[in-house]
Scaffold this motif. Structure first.
Motif, PDB file in Angstrom:
ATOM      1  N   GLN A 227      34.854  35.496  58.911  1.00 53.55           N
ATOM      2  CA  GLN A 227      33.845  35.088  59.763  1.00 53.55           C
ATOM      3  C   GLN A 227      32.444  35.652  59.711  1.00 53.55           C
ATOM      4  O   GLN A 227      31.380  35.174  59.824  1.00 53.55           O
ATOM      5  CB  GLN A 227      34.032  35.016  61.101  1.00 53.55           C
ATOM      6  CG  GLN A 227      34.463  36.290  61.561  1.00 53.55           C
ATOM      7  CD  GLN A 227      36.177  36.815  61.701  1.00 53.55           C
ATOM      8  OE1 GLN A 227      36.961  35.960  60.770  1.00 53.55           O
ATOM      9  NE2 GLN A 227      36.597  37.305  62.588  1.00 53.55           N
ATOM     10  N   ALA A 230      30.943  34.564  56.278  1.00 55.47           N
ATOM     11  CA  ALA A 230      30.449  33.269  56.488  1.00 55.47           C
ATOM     12  C   ALA A 230      29.174  33.179  57.309  1.00 55.47           C
ATOM     13  O   ALA A 230      28.110  32.271  57.038  1.00 55.47           O
ATOM     14  CB  ALA A 230      31.406  32.279  57.078  1.00 55.47           C
ATOM     15  N   ARG A 231      29.004  33.814  58.545  1.00 54.64           N
ATOM     16  CA  ARG A 231      27.657  33.936  59.298  1.00 54.64           C
ATOM     17  C   ARG A 231      26.629  34.497  58.673  1.00 54.64           C
ATOM     18  O   ARG A 231      25.538  33.954  58.612  1.00 54.64           O
ATOM     19  CB  ARG A 231      28.207  34.752  60.832  1.00 54.64           C
ATOM     20  CG  ARG A 231      28.911  34.110  61.589  1.00 54.64           C
ATOM     21  CD  ARG A 231      28.803  34.674  63.063  1.00 54.64           C
ATOM     22  NE  ARG A 231      29.653  35.814  63.074  1.00 54.64           N
ATOM     23  CZ  ARG A 231      30.847  35.976  63.420  1.00 54.64           C
ATOM     24  NH1 ARG A 231      31.455  35.279  63.979  1.00 54.64           N
ATOM     25  NH2 ARG A 231      31.293  37.437  63.513  1.00 54.64           N
ATOM     26  N   THR A 234      25.345  31.966  56.184  1.00 54.85           N
ATOM     27  CA  THR A 234      24.705  30.881  56.841  1.00 54.85           C
ATOM     28  C   THR A 234      23.203  31.378  57.168  1.00 54.85           C
ATOM     29  O   THR A 234      22.136  30.571  56.885  1.00 54.85           O
ATOM     30  CB  THR A 234      25.376  30.635  58.033  1.00 54.85           C
ATOM     31  OG1 THR A 234      26.777  29.818  57.487  1.00 54.85           O
ATOM     32  CG2 THR A 234      24.753  29.115  58.733  1.00 54.85           C
ATOM     33  N   ARG A 259      33.001  29.414  51.952  1.00 58.00           N
ATOM     34  CA  ARG A 259      33.363  28.368  52.579  1.00 58.00           C
ATOM     35  C   ARG A 259      31.981  27.854  53.294  1.00 58.00           C
ATOM     36  O   ARG A 259      31.773  26.823  53.558  1.00 58.00           O
ATOM     37  CB  ARG A 259      34.221  28.787  53.902  1.00 58.00           C
ATOM     38  CG  ARG A 259      34.599  27.745  54.775  1.00 58.00           C
ATOM     39  CD  ARG A 259      35.232  26.485  54.010  1.00 58.00           C
ATOM     40  NE  ARG A 259      35.443  25.282  54.959  1.00 58.00           N
ATOM     41  CZ  ARG A 259      35.880  24.381  54.514  1.00 58.00           C
ATOM     42  NH1 ARG A 259      36.507  24.091  53.478  1.00 58.00           N
ATOM     43  NH2 ARG A 259      36.069  23.234  55.506  1.00 58.00           N
ATOM     44  N   ALA A 260      31.087  28.780  53.794  1.00 65.30           N
ATOM     45  CA  ALA A 260      29.827  28.379  54.485  1.00 65.30           C
ATOM     46  C   ALA A 260      28.934  27.793  53.525  1.00 65.30           C
ATOM     47  O   ALA A 260      28.193  26.804  53.918  1.00 65.30           O
ATOM     48  CB  ALA A 260      29.385  29.661  55.171  1.00 65.30           C
ATOM     49  N   HIS A 262      29.840  26.026  50.875  1.00 61.67           N
ATOM     50  CA  HIS A 262      30.228  24.720  50.840  1.00 61.67           C
ATOM     51  C   HIS A 262      30.048  23.796  52.081  1.00 61.67           C
ATOM     52  O   HIS A 262      29.580  22.848  51.592  1.00 61.67           O
ATOM     53  CB  HIS A 262      31.908  24.731  50.583  1.00 61.67           C
ATOM     54  CG  HIS A 262      32.683  23.585  50.517  1.00 61.67           C
ATOM     55  ND1 HIS A 262      32.624  22.556  49.356  1.00 61.67           N
ATOM     56  CD2 HIS A 262      33.333  22.894  51.567  1.00 61.67           C
ATOM     57  CE1 HIS A 262      33.247  21.633  49.597  1.00 61.67           C
ATOM     58  NE2 HIS A 262      33.553  21.673  50.891  1.00 61.67           N
ATOM     59  N   GLU A 263      30.060  24.325  52.959  1.00 62.69           N
ATOM     60  CA  GLU A 263      29.774  23.544  54.105  1.00 62.69           C
ATOM     61  C   GLU A 263      28.111  22.980  54.395  1.00 62.69           C
ATOM     62  O   GLU A 263      27.810  21.926  54.729  1.00 62.69           O
ATOM     63  CB  GLU A 263      30.153  23.864  55.439  1.00 62.69           C
ATOM     64  CG  GLU A 263      31.744  24.245  55.530  1.00 62.69           C
ATOM     65  CD  GLU A 263      32.257  25.010  56.772  1.00 62.69           C
ATOM     66  OE1 GLU A 263      31.365  25.389  57.687  1.00 62.69           O
ATOM     67  OE2 GLU A 263      33.129  24.847  57.203  1.00 62.69           O
ATOM     68  N   LEU A 264      27.382  24.035  53.739  1.00 62.67           N
ATOM     69  CA  LEU A 264      25.966  23.663  53.638  1.00 62.67           C
ATOM     70  C   LEU A 264      25.591  22.965  52.383  1.00 62.67           C
ATOM     71  O   LEU A 264      24.574  22.770  52.290  1.00 62.67           O
ATOM     72  CB  LEU A 264      25.285  25.158  53.689  1.00 62.67           C
ATOM     73  CG  LEU A 264      25.239  25.985  54.886  1.00 62.67           C
ATOM     74  CD1 LEU A 264      24.747  27.427  54.485  1.00 62.67           C
ATOM     75  CD2 LEU A 264      24.477  25.498  55.836  1.00 62.67           C
ATOM     76  N   GLY A 265      26.674  22.584  51.555  1.00 60.62           N
ATOM     77  CA  GLY A 265      26.184  21.879  50.449  1.00 60.62           C
ATOM     78  C   GLY A 265      25.586  22.466  49.183  1.00 60.62           C
ATOM     79  O   GLY A 265      25.033  21.891  48.436  1.00 60.62           O
ATOM     80  N   ARG A 266      25.626  23.988  49.154  1.00 63.06           N
ATOM     81  CA  ARG A 266      25.495  24.442  48.219  1.00 63.06           C
ATOM     82  C   ARG A 266      26.188  24.567  47.181  1.00 63.06           C
ATOM     83  O   ARG A 266      27.436  25.101  47.497  1.00 63.06           O
ATOM     84  CB  ARG A 266      24.776  25.963  48.773  1.00 63.06           C
ATOM     85  CG  ARG A 266      23.700  25.835  49.596  1.00 63.06           C
ATOM     86  CD  ARG A 266      22.526  25.113  49.442  1.00 63.06           C
ATOM     87  NE  ARG A 266      21.609  25.219  50.413  1.00 63.06           N
ATOM     88  CZ  ARG A 266      20.512  26.095  50.407  1.00 63.06           C
ATOM     89  NH1 ARG A 266      20.248  27.181  49.419  1.00 63.06           N
ATOM     90  NH2 ARG A 266      19.742  26.092  51.404  1.00 63.06           N
TER      91      ARG A 266
END
Length: 337
Positions: A227, A230-231, A234, A259-260, A262-266
């Motif tokens: 985490q 990830a933080r 981001t 993972r972060a 990927h969630e941001l679309g990068r």
């Protein structure tokens, strides 16, 4: 011949002295390969087994060593523990495993032998100890330190060249054309821990490439967990000028960063590269697979156990040793591999 073959029986069978058999069993040098082979053949033929428990009892030892690590949930430490246990087993020792949670009082308790006599020595990977803690330890307990030295000349030590390793990783990213490389888990101040040394290596690579150092791209974290990576990733990508590469100082943070992103679309590695540290098993199975700095964990384990057993056998046996294990940058998909 007795039902249980003895060392002298092996010596007679091999045509050598009992002392030579003992040297072969203990893997001492200066025994010819021909003699070594003859002794091993005799051991196999007779079914001889070393009476480790009896030998240790006569020497006033337990036959157990303690491995102390911060967190088994961090895969680097669990994988390292596996190698230490395998090496100790090969040397006829049992490993007691202790987890401190990176709490200083627990690391101190380990350093003091837990106030018991159940272990012959300690392999310690500390995160919270202060320099004077090692300087004032009980010298009767043999200790091998993993990671970074807190006090020069205080214990035998095994580790990698963290500065060189981070420089190698940064140079790989620079060769890829990356210029705004952020360091997740880095530090520019404080004592010379792993985070500082790896940040120093990053700075050396930038300087050699003629690039300025931007302290704003060095992002400290609370812990080296999924985490935290990830933080940090981001927050970095939300900046007006985001980085074009992330150097994460362990694989857990790197995988959290992936993972972060990927969630941001990068897209990795199209938009930016990601590199980790430690080469944990999960790094080979992420999507994309993770480029990482791989310390030679097997060499670290082998050297640590060997140094500790030498110090147990002869506490005053020569100067303290500092073993530098190897490392390599394993290039995978997250940086174009």
């Amino acid at each position: 011949m007795a039902a249980r073959p003895r060392l002298k029986d092996v010596a007679e069978y091999a045509g050598v002295s009992p002392k030579t058999v003992s040297n072969v069993i203990n893997d001492f040098e200066h025994v010819s390969e021909q003699t070594r082979a003859a002794v091993r053949e005799a051991i196999d033929a007779l079914g001889y087994r070393v009476n480790i428990a009896g030998r240790q009892l006569r020497q006033g030892r337990t036959g157990m060593i303690t491995l102390v690590v911060p967190e088994l949930d961090v895969a680097y430490f669990s994988e390292l523990a596996k190698h230490v246990m395998a090496e100790a087993d090969r040397r006829g020792r049992t490993v007691l495993l202790h987890q401190t949670g990176a709490v200083r009082q627990r690391e101190l308790a380990a350093l003091r032998g837990f106030d018991t006599q159940f272990s012959d020595g300690l392999i310690l990977s500390p995160l919270a100890l202060l320099p004077h803690d090692l300087a004032t330890r009980d010298r009767r307990l043999p200790v091998v330190l993993l990671g970074e030295r807190s006090v020069e000349g205080s214990t035998d030590h095994v580790g990698i060249d963290n500065t060189r390793a981070a420089r190698d990783a940064t140079e790989h990213l620079l060769a890829r054309g990356r210029r705004r490389i952020a360091v997740i888990g880095g530090a520019v101040r404080g004592r010379q821990g792993t985070d500082r040394l790896r940040t120093d290596g990053y700075r050396e690579a930038l300087k050699a490439a003629g690039l300025p150092f931007d302290a704003g791209l060095v992002v400290p974290v609370e812990a080296y967990h999924w985490q935290d990576g990830a933080r940090a990733a981001t927050a970095l990508m939300e900046r007006a000028t985001p980085p074009d590469a992330l150097l994460c100082l362990n694989d857990h943070m790197a995988l959290g960063a992936l993972r972060a992103l990927h969630e941001l679309g990068r897209s990795v590695p199209d938009d930016l590269d990601v590199v980790g540290f430690d080469d944990i098993e999960a790094s080979r199975f992420s999507v994309p697979s993770l480029t990482t700095v791989a310390p030679d964990k097997q060499e670290i384990a082998r050297a640590a156990v060997s140094l500790l057993l030498e110090r147990i056998d002869d506490p005053d046996g020569g100067p303290l040793q500092d073993h530098v294990a190897g490392h390599q940058v394993i290039v995978r998909e997250s940086s174009g591999g």
